[in-house]
Design a protein around this motif. Structure first.
Motif, PDB file in Angstrom:
ATOM      1  N   GLY A   1      96.775  86.517  42.928  1.00  0.00           N
ATOM      2  CA  GLY A   1      95.739  87.095  42.133  1.00  0.00           C
ATOM      3  C   GLY A   1      94.544  86.176  41.962  1.00  0.00           C
ATOM      4  O   GLY A   1      93.421  86.589  42.142  1.00  0.00           O
ATOM      5  N   LYS A   2      94.776  84.904  41.608  1.00  0.00           N
ATOM      6  CA  LYS A   2      93.662  83.992  41.365  1.00  0.00           C
ATOM      7  C   LYS A   2      92.896  83.705  42.647  1.00  0.00           C
ATOM      8  O   LYS A   2      91.683  83.553  42.612  1.00  0.00           O
ATOM      9  CB  LYS A   2      94.172  82.689  40.756  1.00  0.00           C
ATOM     10  CG  LYS A   2      94.598  82.828  39.319  1.00  0.00           C
ATOM     11  CD  LYS A   2      95.009  81.506  38.732  1.00  0.00           C
ATOM     12  CE  LYS A   2      95.430  81.679  37.291  1.00  0.00           C
ATOM     13  NZ  LYS A   2      95.802  80.424  36.666  1.00  0.00           N
ATOM     14  N   GLN A   3      93.595  83.633  43.785  1.00  0.00           N
ATOM     15  CA  GLN A   3      92.925  83.387  45.055  1.00  0.00           C
ATOM     16  C   GLN A   3      91.982  84.526  45.410  1.00  0.00           C
ATOM     17  O   GLN A   3      91.008  84.323  46.105  1.00  0.00           O
ATOM     18  CB  GLN A   3      93.949  83.195  46.175  1.00  0.00           C
ATOM     19  CG  GLN A   3      94.737  81.916  46.050  1.00  0.00           C
ATOM     20  CD  GLN A   3      95.788  81.785  47.142  1.00  0.00           C
ATOM     21  OE1 GLN A   3      96.179  82.763  47.748  1.00  0.00           O
ATOM     22  NE2 GLN A   3      96.237  80.576  47.365  1.00  0.00           N
ATOM     23  N   ARG A   4      92.282  85.712  44.948  1.00  0.00           N
ATOM     24  CA  ARG A   4      91.432  86.875  45.215  1.00  0.00           C
ATOM     25  C   ARG A   4      90.392  87.076  44.127  1.00  0.00           C
ATOM     26  O   ARG A   4      89.648  88.051  44.154  1.00  0.00           O
ATOM     27  CB  ARG A   4      92.289  88.125  45.327  1.00  0.00           C
ATOM     28  CG  ARG A   4      93.204  88.103  46.516  1.00  0.00           C
ATOM     29  CD  ARG A   4      93.953  89.385  46.613  1.00  0.00           C
ATOM     30  NE  ARG A   4      94.850  89.353  47.746  1.00  0.00           N
ATOM     31  CZ  ARG A   4      95.527  90.384  48.159  1.00  0.00           C
ATOM     32  NH1 ARG A   4      95.438  91.535  47.545  1.00  0.00           N
ATOM     33  NH2 ARG A   4      96.330  90.286  49.192  1.00  0.00           N
ATOM     34  N   GLY A   5      90.377  86.221  43.133  1.00  0.00           N
ATOM     35  CA  GLY A   5      89.401  86.340  42.058  1.00  0.00           C
ATOM     36  C   GLY A   5      89.764  87.371  41.011  1.00  0.00           C
ATOM     37  O   GLY A   5      88.893  87.851  40.289  1.00  0.00           O
ATOM     38  N   ILE A   6      91.036  87.722  40.924  1.00  0.00           N
ATOM     39  CA  ILE A   6      91.475  88.717  39.942  1.00  0.00           C
ATOM     40  C   ILE A   6      91.609  88.048  38.580  1.00  0.00           C
ATOM     41  O   ILE A   6      92.383  87.118  38.409  1.00  0.00           O
ATOM     42  CB  ILE A   6      92.809  89.364  40.364  1.00  0.00           C
ATOM     43  CG1 ILE A   6      92.614  90.122  41.672  1.00  0.00           C
ATOM     44  CG2 ILE A   6      93.331  90.291  39.268  1.00  0.00           C
ATOM     45  CD1 ILE A   6      93.894  90.682  42.255  1.00  0.00           C
ATOM     46  N   LYS A   7      90.835  88.530  37.618  1.00  0.00           N
ATOM     47  CA  LYS A   7      90.874  87.971  36.268  1.00  0.00           C
ATOM     48  C   LYS A   7      91.672  88.843  35.305  1.00  0.00           C
ATOM     49  O   LYS A   7      92.134  88.371  34.273  1.00  0.00           O
ATOM     50  CB  LYS A   7      89.453  87.776  35.750  1.00  0.00           C
ATOM     51  CG  LYS A   7      88.708  86.734  36.540  1.00  0.00           C
ATOM     52  CD  LYS A   7      87.331  86.493  35.979  1.00  0.00           C
ATOM     53  CE  LYS A   7      86.746  85.301  36.670  1.00  0.00           C
ATOM     54  NZ  LYS A   7      85.545  85.355  37.290  1.00  0.00           N
ATOM     55  N   THR A  55      93.728  99.588  42.101  1.00  0.00           N
ATOM     56  CA  THR A  55      92.362  99.090  41.934  1.00  0.00           C
ATOM     57  C   THR A  55      92.273  97.698  42.561  1.00  0.00           C
ATOM     58  O   THR A  55      93.269  97.158  43.054  1.00  0.00           O
ATOM     59  CB  THR A  55      91.967  98.982  40.447  1.00  0.00           C
ATOM     60  OG1 THR A  55      92.714  97.912  39.845  1.00  0.00           O
ATOM     61  CG2 THR A  55      92.222 100.285  39.700  1.00  0.00           C
ATOM     62  N   CYS A  56      91.117  97.101  42.484  1.00  0.00           N
ATOM     63  CA  CYS A  56      90.946  95.733  42.993  1.00  0.00           C
ATOM     64  C   CYS A  56      91.708  94.722  42.139  1.00  0.00           C
ATOM     65  O   CYS A  56      91.873  93.565  42.539  1.00  0.00           O
ATOM     66  CB  CYS A  56      89.464  95.377  43.087  1.00  0.00           C
ATOM     67  SG  CYS A  56      88.608  95.417  41.504  1.00  0.00           S
ATOM     68  N   ASN A  57      92.191  95.144  40.972  1.00  0.00           N
ATOM     69  CA  ASN A  57      92.964  94.261  40.092  1.00  0.00           C
ATOM     70  C   ASN A  57      94.482  94.411  40.255  1.00  0.00           C
ATOM     71  O   ASN A  57      95.238  93.698  39.604  1.00  0.00           O
ATOM     72  CB  ASN A  57      92.605  94.525  38.628  1.00  0.00           C
ATOM     73  CG  ASN A  57      91.206  94.064  38.299  1.00  0.00           C
ATOM     74  OD1 ASN A  57      90.754  93.038  38.778  1.00  0.00           O
ATOM     75  ND2 ASN A  57      90.498  94.834  37.508  1.00  0.00           N
TER      76      ASN A  57
END
Length: 109
Positions: A1-7, A55-57
């Motif tokens: 998740g963090k590598q993809r920028g998911i906050k 979703t993107c998240n």
């Protein structure tokens, strides 16, 4: 998740998922997207319903084999293909009764 920028990570599951998932998401600050599994009395998590919620998240799809309340096995092949298509994780939960799956035959698995 963090590598993809998911906050704001999300996990998609069926309403029949084991209740421990609710607590895990609460502790880890992950949004739980729960899909109603008893709309057609099959109690299965449907791939089409999951796809509408991705979703993107989305970081993972949580499926049951078998489910906690009813002992129904989610359509793992369909949901696995969906996870692969969107490059997201798939967890197959076998907390209750999963140990019997290697011994099942036919349409059960």
């Amino acid at each position: 998740g963090k590598q993809r920028g998911i906050k704001c990570p999300e996990i998609i599951c069926g309403s029949t998922a084991h209740c421990a998932l609710n607590k895990a998401c609460e502790v880890l600050n992950v949004r739980l997207v729960s899909i109603d599994c008893d709309d057609d009395n099959s109690y299965e998590l449907k791939a089409a319903a999951v796809q509408k919620q991705i979703t993107c998240n989305t970081i993972m799809i949580f499926v049951s084999a078998p489910s906690f309340p009813h002992g129904i096995i989610d359509p793992i092949d369909d949901l696995s293909a969906l996870a692969k298509q969107y490059d997201i994780g798939l967890h197959v939960d076998a907390c209750l009764g999963g140990f019997i799956l290697p011994f099942c035959q036919g349409d059960i698995v």
